[in-house]
Write a protein that holds these residues in place. Sequence first.
Motif, short mmCIF file in Angstrom:
data_model
loop_
_atom_site.label_atom_id
_atom_site.label_comp_id
_atom_site.label_asym_id
_atom_site.label_seq_id
_atom_site.Cartn_x
_atom_site.Cartn_y
_atom_site.Cartn_z
N GLU A 85 -1.39 8.81 5.67
CA GLU A 85 -0.76 7.02 5.95
C GLU A 85 -1.86 6.54 7.02
O GLU A 85 -2.44 5.40 7.00
N TYR A 104 -4.79 4.99 4.48
CA TYR A 104 -3.96 4.13 3.96
C TYR A 104 -3.71 2.42 5.03
O TYR A 104 -2.80 1.28 4.23
N GLU A 128 0.26 3.67 -3.46
CA GLU A 128 -0.65 4.01 -3.95
C GLU A 128 -0.24 5.47 -2.21
O GLU A 128 -0.37 6.81 -3.01
N TRP A 129 0.28 5.56 -1.32
CA TRP A 129 0.74 6.38 -0.14
C TRP A 129 1.41 7.63 -0.66
O TRP A 129 1.03 8.48 -1.42
N ARG A 186 0.73 -0.96 0.05
CA ARG A 186 -0.04 -0.05 -0.43
C ARG A 186 0.97 1.11 -0.29
O ARG A 186 0.65 2.14 -0.57
#
Length: 167
Positions: free
Chosen positions: A119, A122, A23-24, A20
Amino acid sequence: MTTGEGTVRLRPPNNTLDPRAVEWWRAQWLLLTAAPVVVLAVLGALIEPARFWLLLPAAILAVLGIGCAVLLPVWWFRTHRWEVTDEAVYVRTGVFRQEWRIAPMSRIQTVDTVRGPLEQLYRLATVTVTTASAKGAVRIEGLDHETAAALAERLTRITQDTPGDAT
């Protein structure tokens, strides 16, 4: 580098970040890109004589920002690594200029877990390991928030059981 138990050596860390994190990082790039693009686009819409000279850089920034958001996070994910052993924390970051950091357990002063707004969205966290180093803290970004909490707890437990460095 020597600890009370033995030698800590530079070696590639084993663990990757949470997927992830890609994507962050993309979201960070897109937000960073969106701010100047929106300002330039709004000004371009409002100031007719300068429209071309405002919309052109807005378009260029948008294309570059989207390109960076698509490509760079994947590349970063492939190069960022971390690992914690009973002797040290190992972190490797960077793409063009790679940085390898080792924080021996005997030098660790504090362990912090941070979760910024993105953060949290996500379900990621950053573990910051502060040491007695002039170089500064060692940061492991892009960890699953539960992994980060368990890591902080483990580091705290190990450092409590590790005698301080006499140097």
